[in-house]
Motif scaffolding. Sequence first.
Motif, PDB file in Angstrom:
ATOM      1  N   GLU A 192     104.692  84.918  26.332  1.00  0.00           N
ATOM      2  CA  GLU A 192     105.742  83.927  26.015  1.00  0.00           C
ATOM      3  C   GLU A 192     106.197  83.185  27.264  1.00  0.00           C
ATOM      4  O   GLU A 192     106.450  81.973  27.231  1.00  0.00           O
ATOM      5  CB  GLU A 192     106.973  84.622  25.431  1.00  0.00           C
ATOM      6  CG  GLU A 192     106.817  85.178  24.038  1.00  0.00           C
ATOM      7  CD  GLU A 192     108.061  85.985  23.649  1.00  0.00           C
ATOM      8  OE1 GLU A 192     109.145  85.719  24.218  1.00  0.00           O
ATOM      9  OE2 GLU A 192     107.940  86.879  22.800  1.00  0.00           O
ATOM     10  N   CYS A 205     101.007  84.440  19.814  1.00  0.00           N
ATOM     11  CA  CYS A 205     102.199  83.743  20.293  1.00  0.00           C
ATOM     12  C   CYS A 205     102.365  82.438  19.534  1.00  0.00           C
ATOM     13  O   CYS A 205     101.381  81.773  19.185  1.00  0.00           O
ATOM     14  CB  CYS A 205     102.059  83.474  21.798  1.00  0.00           C
ATOM     15  SG  CYS A 205     103.538  82.744  22.553  1.00  0.00           S
ATOM     16  N   LYS A 228     112.459  78.873  29.200  1.00  0.00           N
ATOM     17  CA  LYS A 228     112.967  78.915  27.820  1.00  0.00           C
ATOM     18  C   LYS A 228     114.353  78.276  27.726  1.00  0.00           C
ATOM     19  O   LYS A 228     114.665  77.587  26.750  1.00  0.00           O
ATOM     20  CB  LYS A 228     113.046  80.364  27.320  1.00  0.00           C
ATOM     21  CG  LYS A 228     111.701  80.995  26.970  1.00  0.00           C
ATOM     22  CD  LYS A 228     111.910  82.471  26.588  1.00  0.00           C
ATOM     23  CE  LYS A 228     110.604  83.215  26.418  1.00  0.00           C
ATOM     24  NZ  LYS A 228     110.807  84.681  26.279  1.00  0.00           N
ATOM     25  N   ILE A 266     109.998  80.002  21.277  1.00  0.00           N
ATOM     26  CA  ILE A 266     108.748  80.711  21.531  1.00  0.00           C
ATOM     27  C   ILE A 266     108.914  82.176  21.163  1.00  0.00           C
ATOM     28  O   ILE A 266     109.884  82.825  21.559  1.00  0.00           O
ATOM     29  CB  ILE A 266     108.363  80.597  23.020  1.00  0.00           C
ATOM     30  CG1 ILE A 266     108.227  79.110  23.388  1.00  0.00           C
ATOM     31  CG2 ILE A 266     107.069  81.349  23.312  1.00  0.00           C
ATOM     32  CD1 ILE A 266     107.839  78.857  24.821  1.00  0.00           C
ATOM     33  N   SER A 267     107.984  82.663  20.375  1.00  0.00           N
ATOM     34  CA  SER A 267     108.024  84.086  20.020  1.00  0.00           C
ATOM     35  C   SER A 267     106.615  84.653  20.054  1.00  0.00           C
ATOM     36  O   SER A 267     105.634  83.911  20.094  1.00  0.00           O
ATOM     37  CB  SER A 267     108.620  84.255  18.618  1.00  0.00           C
ATOM     38  OG  SER A 267     107.792  83.583  17.684  1.00  0.00           O
ATOM     39  N   SER A 268     106.540  85.981  20.033  1.00  0.00           N
ATOM     40  CA  SER A 268     105.220  86.615  20.053  1.00  0.00           C
ATOM     41  C   SER A 268     105.270  87.910  19.261  1.00  0.00           C
ATOM     42  O   SER A 268     106.347  88.452  19.010  1.00  0.00           O
ATOM     43  CB  SER A 268     104.786  86.906  21.492  1.00  0.00           C
ATOM     44  OG  SER A 268     105.597  87.924  22.035  1.00  0.00           O
TER      45      SER A 268
END
Lengths: 333, 333, 333, 333
Positions: A315, A190, A141, A151-153
């Motif tokens: 992620e 995600c 990341k 990036i997220s979830s």
Amino acid sequence: MGHNTLGENFCLTIFGGSHSKVVGGIIEGCPQGIKIDMDLINDDLLRRKPSNKYSTQRIEQDEVIFLSGLKNNTTLSSNITFYIENKDVKQEDYTKNLNLFRPSHCDYVYYLKYGQDNLLLKDMASARNTAIMVVGGSIAKMCLKQYGVKISSNIESIGGFDYEKEQDEIKKLLEDVYNEGDSVGGKIRCEIKNTVKGLGEPLFDKFSAVLAKNIFSIPSVCGFEIGDGFKRTEKKGSEDLDNWNNDFSTTSNHCGGINAGITNGMSIVFHVGFRPIGTISQKMKLISKDGVIEQREFGGRHDKCQIFRSGVIVESVAAMTMMDMILMNKTNK
Amino acid sequence: MGHNTLGENFCLTIFGGSHSKVVGGIIEGCPQGIKIDMDLINDDLLRRKPSNKYSTQRIEQDEVIFLSGLKNNTTLSSNITFYIENKDVKQEDYTKNLNLFRPSHCDYVYYLKYGQDNLLLKDMASARNTAIMVVGGSIAKMCLKQYGVKISSNIESIGGFDYEKEQDEIKKLLEDVYNEGDSVGGKIRCEIKNTVKGLGEPLFDKFSAVLAKNIFSIPSVCGFEIGDGFKRTEKKGSEDLDNWNNDFSTTSNHCGGINAGITNGMSIVFHVGFRPIGTISQKMKLISKDGVIEQREFGGRHDKCQIFRSGVIVESVAAMTMMDMILMNKTNK
Amino acid sequence: MGHNTLGENFCLTIFGGSHSKVVGGIIEGCPQGIKIDMDLINDDLLRRKPSNKYSTQRIEQDEVIFLSGLKNNTTLSSNITFYIENKDVKQEDYTKNLNLFRPSHCDYVYYLKYGQDNLLLKDMASARNTAIMVVGGSIAKMCLKQYGVKISSNIESIGGFDYEKEQDEIKKLLEDVYNEGDSVGGKIRCEIKNTVKGLGEPLFDKFSAVLAKNIFSIPSVCGFEIGDGFKRTEKKGSEDLDNWNNDFSTTSNHCGGINAGITNGMSIVFHVGFRPIGTISQKMKLISKDGVIEQREFGGRHDKCQIFRSGVIVESVAAMTMMDMILMNKTNK
Amino acid sequence: MGHNTLGENFCLTIFGGSHSKVVGGIIEGCPQGIKIDMDLINDDLLRRKPSNKYSTQRIEQDEVIFLSGLKNNTTLSSNITFYIENKDVKQEDYTKNLNLFRPSHCDYVYYLKYGQDNLLLKDMASARNTAIMVVGGSIAKMCLKQYGVKISSNIESIGGFDYEKEQDEIKKLLEDVYNEGDSVGGKIRCEIKNTVKGLGEPLFDKFSAVLAKNIFSIPSVCGFEIGDGFKRTEKKGSEDLDNWNNDFSTTSNHCGGINAGITNGMSIVFHVGFRPIGTISQKMKLISKDGVIEQREFGGRHDKCQIFRSGVIVESVAAMTMMDMILMNKTNK
């Protein structure tokens, strides 16, 4: 190439395991000059740790020790090696049932494959390896920041209930599961925003294919969908098309940011299903090597609902996959 | 390793493409002394061909020519090279719209990746490559006979309707789709019986992970599930366990024959979602390189419902994956 | 990854063989927009062909047919597939002695490995594969033009005589070898000028290591040296140092352009030893599967002195290695 | 696949480095149930250590710590992870000249490749990595016992003098080199007895090719020969043939146990040239980033004659290559 390595260009090799002295990782291919923020790594590791009574009570002291690859917390181009000590392994929990195979678990297949049901072999199957994936993903990341990738979830569902809309049902379900010593599955969504365009190869290293493989490396994954996933199988083509805006973005994103296996610049969206953890605190039917079935409780400390820990792992794998595919794509230029 | 190769030990490398003179394949790692039954290959290729008015009317003369690797139709240990000529390519169908990008198609991402929207580049995305996968899979099936492995598939649903129970609804849907020039998605279930036990590696080459990657190499795949798949996310652990029989088989098979990524001897069951084909015979919004959107019909001959062709492709990829994992497993002994 | 592929990023996969209908190749990873000059390919193929009575009299019609990957003789980014037909295979030459193993040849080891001494298996060992390497190398050279890289080779010695200074001795030796139906070995020097700097990885993909592997893929290679090679083992460190000029070039080039496995910008110089061809037109001791030794002439048409053909093959492998390492290096940026 | 891994099936991944806290290795693919004899590992490590005043005086405490993969000193099938601490690093020796590039050394090429001449990057080039290769090789030798394979090596020459016959000249040379603060090269002969037959692939993973690559991964290697090596280039084919005995052994072994890239059962014999170590205790011309050349002594502790340490490293790489090729060959069955 061994079978302990994720990725081809940005690679994470995992060593040790939950019942060894350490579990650790080696990152190769990490670009030079990336500032490693230890707080972010620890934040991600905390997200993977038990956060409530529904997760395992096993205390894991996830202090990451770096052995190589950094100078002043900045990457050097050489291998980045790190490990986490296993301080709190209660071996007796695991050893007492060594001669019995649990249902839906690694015990029997490891016995098939390696000819012994050894405590240490189970290292490889342990969810503890996911802590190493999280460290690798956290570093990935940091590498992705230069590209603007985020990036997220989020949890989509637990036990079939919508996580947004059916909180009451979920609360009750979790309470039941906790009281019954049972476990329950769930689903993670995600999203990778500001993705690099043109990633993935047309034939056999499609972005979607490589991501699918990597995600299925996470323990307990039972399903994977890109974009609208299986819902697309229910639709007509005319309903499924993502229509163009003038800037080549699209008005919808049914395809989850991937056309013909290649990223198109829209958010990459995917969904991951996690089955309920098989080791529960109820009487289970165990089987011996001789085929004798015995009903008993197995013991040990395990997750009631792992889904609270799963998002950050998903992620992390997504972040490492992105970095790997970005590097792979450079060979096309 | 290039990106045109499926598999590490039993490998299929694809060459050419739909708009080249030929599309072909090279199989490496095929065991020696396997009798190649050309009728079975042709049977599998026929299953991939248009079988009804809902599939594309493009006539493909899929005669397979072998260039190397066989003697008296028996494998020799050297590479097996074969090709299919492209006799019936109507280039004008494809060329007339070369400067316009279709929605949800490879046009734009290929332009992004390769800087041109060239006819021949689209070779790589063409479903025609799946004919080569089918030949490879057909040969893999012949290799699998010695292990007793059998692979079959069936359509699970079309447009969201259960293929077994809702035939009338499906019939009507297909008629509508046909009349509207539209397309529709569907879902395939595949089963591998009498599987070799102990296949797959514990950490990063899980059987499920390798299979997921390979299946996502098939064009239009949007989802993949092992065993009960996403349904498992809705269940409690106590409901999800596959209980032992005395012979180490299980009374249920929620896990689809795979525990901790490794085959346990029960049938490997998985499900594959196919999105509806994006190229439909309706007016679509196309976009030019300059960002001008234009509504028009694209033309060409395409599938109304590819799902009738998809089963044999899924089986083929499954067969090649099995052979590859069997060979990989030999290095563990 | 199969064992028919040279390279990881710029790869050549060879198919067919000398006793199949064709021998061919697939190039993956070739950059887009490279103009392919068929005359240069044919020039290189001619350099590999018998140029005098000391080389084999077998006539090889090396017309290269391209099946994919080019448009208007320019590369497209997709796979480049080509083949050469085998028009002039006299199978009887090879088949008549199928049950006898020649000394110092592939016959016995293929029997060991594959359990049969089949004509077609010998495809894989045939020097005919080197024609495909030459086509691949010729295309790699065209790709290298944009970097200014130039590759040349020369014969260093034949039968131990210096090719520059001992021409008379060589002339007499070749005449003897020709009259005796014997063969003779030799040594090639190859030089890569204007090399890209910084190629090669520090630990296990050193430029020198990858080049060594690729060169040893050429049939009959028995030795490989970088720079001054084995002569360096006879020297003191103080004599072996390549001293700096102000522009970071060096006053000598003992190291052959490679320090610590990585290219330093000086010419890459290496030497390749070729053993004399084992199949000679003299009586040889052949052995049957049953261990019965028989003295007889083997027949067939073979090289008296392959070294005249070897230079272009060495260059070709060097060119493909350079392209592969250039692409590999891009993943470091 | 990263660039820190040797081998495909039996693999050694190296982590850390000489200037990190540790240097370590991970072995994957090691068969199960192999008894690890720590004394043999220590014996091999001692053979790699300075044995006389001609080798470096740097004291290396090579105690190997195992982190995973063993139980009761027996292999488990999981990864075997081990490391050696770096207790005696005198960083000032290395740091004081960081801005000056030594001739014939990694300094400049690392600067080219990574844009900085960092102390820690030099980890990767350090001969200290060879200690890890020796541990890996020692374990591979233990695995090879079950096949009866034995690997030995001897010094063939130092400074061009025959090690057997010209001991007096060598003694004098070494004394001179020691007194002058110079270094000298040498040559190792390695022999693998009772080899497994049929190892190596016909086209691009020839045993000889893979061995060549692996051997060139050892620092300072400048040449590699199989069997009689370059001497074969001086001979006629009739002189070079290895004639059959009735048991398929041969009366000579010019080919070094390898025909057409595949092991034939005779001893595998090969020769490795080592250049003299470049870092000598004499005034050398160093160059700054700005191209200013300066003559000075560099300091540090280095080998006068590394060849005394090289044999065991060569054996180790040979042992790991054998194990890797044995496992690779299993996929052919």
